[in-house]
Design an enzyme around this catalytic site. Structure first.
Site, mmCIF file in Angstrom:
data_model
loop_
_atom_site.group_PDB
_atom_site.id
_atom_site.type_symbol
_atom_site.label_atom_id
_atom_site.label_comp_id
_atom_site.label_asym_id
_atom_site.label_seq_id
_atom_site.Cartn_x
_atom_site.Cartn_y
_atom_site.Cartn_z
ATOM 1 N N LYS A 197 0.708 -1.193 -0.021
ATOM 2 C CA LYS A 197 0.191 -0.046 -0.071
ATOM 3 C C LYS A 197 0.933 1.032 -0.148
ATOM 4 O O LYS A 197 1.482 1.461 0.869
ATOM 5 C CB LYS A 197 -0.947 -0.091 1.212
ATOM 6 C CG LYS A 197 -1.876 1.330 1.189
ATOM 7 C CD LYS A 197 -2.849 1.145 2.612
ATOM 8 C CE LYS A 197 -3.700 2.491 2.399
ATOM 9 N NZ LYS A 197 -4.829 2.277 3.617
ATOM 10 N N ARG A 207 -11.037 9.433 1.730
ATOM 11 C CA ARG A 207 -10.773 10.179 2.863
ATOM 12 C C ARG A 207 -11.859 11.346 3.181
ATOM 13 O O ARG A 207 -12.370 11.337 4.492
ATOM 14 C CB ARG A 207 -9.342 10.797 2.971
ATOM 15 C CG ARG A 207 -8.500 9.857 3.075
ATOM 16 C CD ARG A 207 -6.998 10.448 2.926
ATOM 17 N NE ARG A 207 -5.792 9.590 2.997
ATOM 18 C CZ ARG A 207 -4.765 9.778 2.902
ATOM 19 N NH1 ARG A 207 -4.188 10.934 2.290
ATOM 20 N NH2 ARG A 207 -3.590 8.658 2.629
ATOM 21 N N LYS A 221 0.961 10.210 5.718
ATOM 22 C CA LYS A 221 1.065 8.564 6.134
ATOM 23 C C LYS A 221 2.424 8.101 5.461
ATOM 24 O O LYS A 221 2.711 6.836 5.412
ATOM 25 C CB LYS A 221 -0.104 8.053 5.598
ATOM 26 C CG LYS A 221 -1.444 8.612 6.064
ATOM 27 C CD LYS A 221 -2.680 7.669 5.937
ATOM 28 C CE LYS A 221 -3.981 8.256 6.629
ATOM 29 N NZ LYS A 221 -4.948 7.376 6.584
ATOM 30 N N GLU A 237 7.667 -6.633 1.234
ATOM 31 C CA GLU A 237 6.316 -6.693 2.097
ATOM 32 C C GLU A 237 5.643 -7.528 2.071
ATOM 33 O O GLU A 237 5.041 -8.385 2.963
ATOM 34 C CB GLU A 237 5.770 -5.197 1.725
ATOM 35 C CG GLU A 237 6.660 -3.894 2.453
ATOM 36 C CD GLU A 237 6.255 -3.859 3.824
ATOM 37 O OE1 GLU A 237 5.704 -4.747 4.600
ATOM 38 O OE2 GLU A 237 6.683 -2.649 4.452
ATOM 39 N N LYS A 252 -2.283 -1.441 -3.553
ATOM 40 C CA LYS A 252 -2.883 -0.269 -3.705
ATOM 41 C C LYS A 252 -2.169 0.964 -3.939
ATOM 42 O O LYS A 252 -1.150 1.056 -3.049
ATOM 43 C CB LYS A 252 -3.808 -0.346 -2.411
ATOM 44 C CG LYS A 252 -4.647 0.825 -2.321
ATOM 45 C CD LYS A 252 -5.611 0.791 -0.883
ATOM 46 C CE LYS A 252 -6.611 2.111 -1.044
ATOM 47 N NZ LYS A 252 -7.390 2.032 0.399
ATOM 48 N N SER A 278 -10.153 5.473 -5.204
ATOM 49 C CA SER A 278 -11.321 6.580 -5.216
ATOM 50 C C SER A 278 -10.827 7.509 -6.048
ATOM 51 O O SER A 278 -11.500 8.104 -7.078
ATOM 52 C CB SER A 278 -11.497 7.120 -3.978
ATOM 53 O OG SER A 278 -10.191 7.633 -3.334
ATOM 54 N N TYR A 317 -15.362 0.629 -7.241
ATOM 55 C CA TYR A 317 -16.665 1.182 -7.087
ATOM 56 C C TYR A 317 -17.413 1.115 -8.164
ATOM 57 O O TYR A 317 -18.613 1.418 -8.176
ATOM 58 C CB TYR A 317 -16.291 2.703 -6.749
ATOM 59 C CG TYR A 317 -15.601 3.129 -5.639
ATOM 60 C CD1 TYR A 317 -15.901 2.755 -4.312
ATOM 61 C CD2 TYR A 317 -14.178 3.129 -5.580
ATOM 62 C CE1 TYR A 317 -15.268 2.886 -3.304
ATOM 63 C CE2 TYR A 317 -13.275 3.508 -4.484
ATOM 64 C CZ TYR A 317 -13.804 3.352 -3.369
ATOM 65 O OH TYR A 317 -13.216 3.425 -2.301
#
Length: 329
Positions: A197, A207, A221, A237, A252, A278, A317
């Site tokens: 991610k 968000r 982040k 990872e 992602k 998104s 979506y």
């Protein structure tokens, strides 16, 4: 064999031959529908994501019924936490009567055949909008956060979630969650790990949808999500999460990271998922609403691109629309 004996266009000449030699196909089985849920009655549109709404639990059940009818195998839940329920310790994340937990129980009662995936992360519940607990300097602490994530994951499993999906990018959280699930008897609860991610700028509308943008403010982040410039690190990872007990892994965002999807699938050969996030959705919708793109054609092309890159499934979506379009075809 050289031209003219070799003419690749021959196989493109007719629809039947194009279908016969098509290498990758998209089906409803490849789609996972992300859903935003809220405590309010009814539905509320997400302004930055045209066509996407926050849903009450009863409205969620209606959408879930559509998903089942269209053959979509799973939904993933993202709760919108009321401001007064947010805190520094994110204790609402593992409330057995919390919004996510109630939604899980309602879904499994009404549609037991529908896979229910839950987001394991603290950002919807923290007053500062970070995915973990912070120290006095605002730094997200790893081990304390993992303890909280374990509580959250267990609460989801106890409510009936089929898959828990840690999206926080804390070190060691997959192993801790797997061990806790085993100890509690949830041996069949699957883990879909957000293993690669990235600290992406494409998350903005999400968000807004979950209400963490205001809390996060100008924060970022970068200390736990991956640097967009890194590729080899993604393999490290993913390998760590698989060693710790992940059943499936996630990349992602999706479209800007198709090279990562391909590397992960080729290197590990495990169930690999991608998230059409998104920002990707919002760009396609905005262009379509302005008449600049054919929404259906471009959305389906983008989703097929995930499959071609090696994704076994896509969180999108567009899932409901895509499943309808596939039925029409």
């Amino acid at each position: 064999m050289a031209f003219p004996h070799n003419r690749p266009r021959r196989l493109r000449r007719d629809d039947f031959s194009r279908r016969l030699v098509r290498e990758h196909r998209l089906s409803a089985d490849d789609l996972i529908l992300p859903v935003f849920i809220h405590e309010l009655a009814g539905r509320a549109p997400v302004a930055s994501m045209p066509g996407v709404e926050r849903l009450s639990v009863d409205e969620l059940l209606k959408v879930a019924g559509e998903a089942v009818a269209l053959g979509i195998p799973a939904v993933v839940l993202f709760p919108v936490t009321a401001p007064e329920a947010k805190s520094l310790d994110a204790v609402a994340a593992w409330d057995p009567d919390g919004l996510a937990q109630r939604a899980i129980r309602a879904l499994k009662k009404e549609y037991p055949q529908l896979g229910v995936i839950t987001d394991v992360a603290l950002d919807p519940y923290t007053s500062h909008g970070q995915d973990g607990l912070v120290d006095a300097d605002g730094y997200v602490t790893n081990d304390d956060t993992v303890e909280a994530l374990v509580k959250q994951a267990l609460s989801h499993a106890e409510a009936g979630a089929d898959v828990v999906s840690p999206s926080d990018m804390m070190d060691g959280r997959i192993g801790a969650i797997r061990e806790a699930l085993e100890d509690a008897g949830h041996v069949n609860t699957r883990i879909l790990a957000y293993s690669a991610k990235y600290a992406s700028a494409f998350y903005g509308p999400f968000r807004d949808a979950v209400g963490s943008a205001g809390a996060l403010g100008k924060g970022n982040k970068h200390t736990y999500q991956m640097d967009p410039g890194n590729s080899d690190e993604a393999l490290r990872e993913v390998g760590l999460d698989l060693d710790e007990g992940a059943d499936m892994v996630m990349v992602k965002p999706g479209m800007p990271y198709l090279d990562i999807v391909r590397r992960v699938k080729e290197h590990f050969g495990v169930p690999t998922f991608a998230y059409q996030v998104s920002g990707e959705y919002a760009m396609l919708k905005a262009a379509a609403l302005n008449g600049w793109l054919d929404e259906r054609a471009c959305a389906m092309e983008a989703l097929l691109g995930f499959k071609r890159a090696g994704a076994d499934g896509v969180l999108t979506y567009f899932a409901l629309d895509a499943a309808r379009w596939l039925k029409e075809d």
